[in-house]
Design a protein around this motif. Structure first.
Motif, short mmCIF file in Angstrom:
data_model
loop_
_atom_site.label_atom_id
_atom_site.label_comp_id
_atom_site.label_asym_id
_atom_site.label_seq_id
_atom_site.Cartn_x
_atom_site.Cartn_y
_atom_site.Cartn_z
N ALA A 63 6.20 -33.94 0.78
CA ALA A 63 6.65 -34.77 1.90
C ALA A 63 6.05 -36.16 1.77
O ALA A 63 5.03 -36.37 1.11
CB ALA A 63 6.24 -34.14 3.24
N ARG A 64 6.68 -37.11 2.42
CA ARG A 64 6.20 -38.49 2.42
C ARG A 64 4.84 -38.55 3.09
O ARG A 64 4.60 -37.88 4.10
CB ARG A 64 7.21 -39.35 3.17
N GLU A 65 3.94 -39.35 2.53
CA GLU A 65 2.61 -39.52 3.10
C GLU A 65 2.70 -40.41 4.34
O GLU A 65 3.15 -41.56 4.25
CB GLU A 65 1.68 -40.15 2.08
N PRO A 66 2.30 -39.92 5.53
CA PRO A 66 2.49 -40.70 6.75
C PRO A 66 1.88 -42.09 6.72
O PRO A 66 2.49 -43.05 7.20
CB PRO A 66 1.84 -39.82 7.83
N VAL A 67 0.69 -42.23 6.13
CA VAL A 67 0.01 -43.52 6.17
C VAL A 67 0.78 -44.60 5.42
O VAL A 67 0.62 -45.79 5.68
CB VAL A 67 -1.42 -43.39 5.61
N GLY A 68 1.66 -44.20 4.49
CA GLY A 68 2.39 -45.17 3.69
C GLY A 68 3.70 -45.64 4.30
O GLY A 68 4.35 -46.54 3.76
N VAL A 69 4.10 -45.03 5.41
CA VAL A 69 5.39 -45.38 6.02
C VAL A 69 5.15 -46.47 7.06
O VAL A 69 4.78 -46.19 8.21
CB VAL A 69 6.06 -44.15 6.66
N THR A 70 5.37 -47.71 6.68
CA THR A 70 5.05 -48.84 7.55
C THR A 70 6.25 -49.74 7.84
O THR A 70 6.14 -50.66 8.64
CB THR A 70 3.95 -49.69 6.91
N GLU A 71 7.39 -49.48 7.21
CA GLU A 71 8.52 -50.39 7.35
C GLU A 71 9.11 -50.34 8.76
O GLU A 71 9.27 -49.28 9.35
CB GLU A 71 9.61 -50.04 6.33
N LEU B 176 9.20 -27.83 11.07
CA LEU B 176 8.97 -28.92 10.11
C LEU B 176 7.49 -29.03 9.80
O LEU B 176 6.65 -29.00 10.71
CB LEU B 176 9.46 -30.25 10.70
N PRO B 177 7.13 -29.21 8.52
CA PRO B 177 5.72 -29.44 8.20
C PRO B 177 5.21 -30.70 8.88
O PRO B 177 5.96 -31.65 9.15
CB PRO B 177 5.74 -29.61 6.67
N GLU B 178 3.93 -30.74 9.16
CA GLU B 178 3.34 -31.85 9.92
C GLU B 178 3.66 -33.22 9.35
O GLU B 178 4.09 -34.12 10.09
CB GLU B 178 1.83 -31.65 10.04
N PRO B 179 3.45 -33.48 8.04
CA PRO B 179 3.74 -34.84 7.55
C PRO B 179 5.21 -35.21 7.67
O PRO B 179 5.53 -36.39 7.83
CB PRO B 179 3.29 -34.78 6.08
#
Length: 453
Positions: A333-341, A394-397
């Motif tokens: 899954a996408r790393e939450p900290v990297g989603v900034t857009e 859904l998984p947490e991230p």
């Protein structure tokens, strides 16, 4: 910066209309009336290409759009972009100048500029509904790419260099001149009577490509000339084709793709396969989940693969993704900290968010919203509004990295969860559209004998 003198001896001939048409035919995949965008820098390569494409498209009832990117890195760049636009206008070529705004990084400027250029070009193509983006990379560029990737320890993918055709989300990138020397593009510009601009960064020793060009004669004396290096890229790309086919078959067996942008991976088939195929499948999963233009570095992927093969794997972060064990499988899954857009979206519009989702808002849906990550706080809002939403599994991230619509009153809607704030119509959709496909056609290689293989 002065325009190059169009006079002077021609070492090789220009590219004829017939030769260029044959090259475009070999790439294939065009509409009856083709629309093609061309990235134009103002140099001889890209100006020669846009004039060739203009003639080719006009003969078929199509049209061309020249896209000039002003990176804003030099004081004179805006004036140069306007000058190139004037040349194109005089020739009846539609054009647009795209500007890279915002703060520029202090290091890695060429890599950042390249990423910004590709993003701006792809976004404009999507806005215009253009499926094909032509770039003027040629044999000398291919040779430099191979040398640079060899110096960085790349494997077969790096040595394969640039592909003549590459799917980039909704846009197909084509490079019809990849096996031709730079001199032929110069000759083509001269044949059209077209001036061009020389970029001083091409000779700036701060940059690796400029240093390679300065060492060209010494490298050629050792057999590392552009024809030899381009031939190496062709053979490596052929090997990459075969590996991609095997990887695609492995992924079909081992992976489930979920519309919320995450993967469930059964590691057993990957570990049982030849190591190269297993590694490729793993890195492709990470790249597709992240929507990244490039996969993780080989060394990091190899370490992760070894950890997964061992006992007690508890999870890792790599390439902007989280890789977590769950009930005998791996969740990627996408790393939450990297989603900034954060992107503005108006009714009737569409944005490509985080290189993963095409988010659309229906006409008449109200005012503008911002597309941003749901985040932990947003997830708690959804849970509070509808407790049953916590049971969707859904998984947490994944929960935290879903695209959500925000406005002045806070969280408005989360399309994937069927959630909308009272009074806000659920009039948006978010379709999984990663910038990197998980598995598709193998990378095409152009051969003089059989076209695309």
């Amino acid at each position: 910066m002065n325009a190059s003198d169009p006079a002077g001896p021609i070492s090789v001939g220009p590219i004829s209309a017939r030769e260029f048409a044959a090259r475009m035919d070999r790439l294939g995949g065009f509409e009856t009336r083709p629309r093609v965008a061309v990235g134009v820098s103002g140099g001889a390569d890209s100006l020669g290409l846009v004039l060739l494409v203009q003639r080719w498209a006009a003969e078929r009832g199509g049209d061309v759009l020249a896209l000039i990117v002003d990176h804003g890195l030099r004081a004179e760049s805006a004036a140069e972009a306007a000058r190139v636009g004037g040349w194109l206008r005089a020739r009846g070529v539609a054009h647009a100048i795209l500007r890279w705004d915002g703060e520029k990084p202090a290091t890695g400027i060429q890599e950042a500029a390249r990423a910004a250029r590709h993003r701006l070009l792809a976004e404009r193509c999507r806005e215009e509904g253009i499926l094909h983006l032509a770039l003027a990379h040629h044999r000398d560029d291919q040779a430099e790419t191979v040398l640079l990737r060899f110096a960085r320890g790349s494997g077969i993918d790096g040595l394969a260099g640039m592909a003549p055709v590459r799917a980039a989300g909704a846009v197909r990138v084509i490079r019809p001149l990849l096996d031709l020397p730079h001199e032929r593009l110069v000759a083509t510009c001269r044949a059209f009577g077209q001036e061009w601009i020389e970029d001083p960064s091409n000779r700036n020793p701060r940059f690796a490509r400029a240093r390679l060009r300065a060492a060209g004669e010494a490298l050629a004396a050792e057999g590392l000339d552009p024809p030899r290096l381009a031939d190496l890229a062709r053979r490596a790309a052929r090997a990459r084709n075969a590996l991609e086919a095997g990887t695609a078959a492995l992924l079909a067996e081992a992976v489930e793709v979920h519309p919320e942008g995450w993967l469930r991976l059964d590691p057993k088939p990957l570990l049982a396969a030849p190591e190269e195929l297993g590694l490729r499948a793993l890195t492709r999963c990470i790249a597709a989940t992240r929507g990244a233009a490039y996969p993780p570095k080989d060394e990091a992927a190899e370490r992760l693969f070894a950890e997964i093969a061992g006992e007690g794997f508890r999870g890792r972060t790599l390439g902007g993704c989280r890789i977590l064990p769950r009930k005998g499988h791996l969740v990627i899954a996408r790393e939450p900290v990297g989603v900034t857009e954060r992107l503005s979206l108006t009714p009737g519009g569409e944005v490509w968010w985080d290189r993963r989702f095409a988010v659309r808002l229906a006409v008449g849906a109200g005012g503008a919203v911002t597309v941003a990550t749901l985040g932990r706080e947003g997830w708690q809002m959804v849970r509070s509004a509808g407790p049953d939403s916590g049971r969707i599994g859904l998984p947490e991230p994944v929960r935290e990295t879903l695209p959500a619509l925000w406005d002045g009153n806070g969280l408005a809607a989360v399309p994937h969860l069927g959630f909308s704030r009272p009074g806000f119509p659920l009039s948006a959709v978010a379709l999984h559209a990663p910038g990197v496909v998980l598995a598709g056609p193998a990378f095409p290689v152009v051969s003089d004998r059989v076209g695309i293989i």
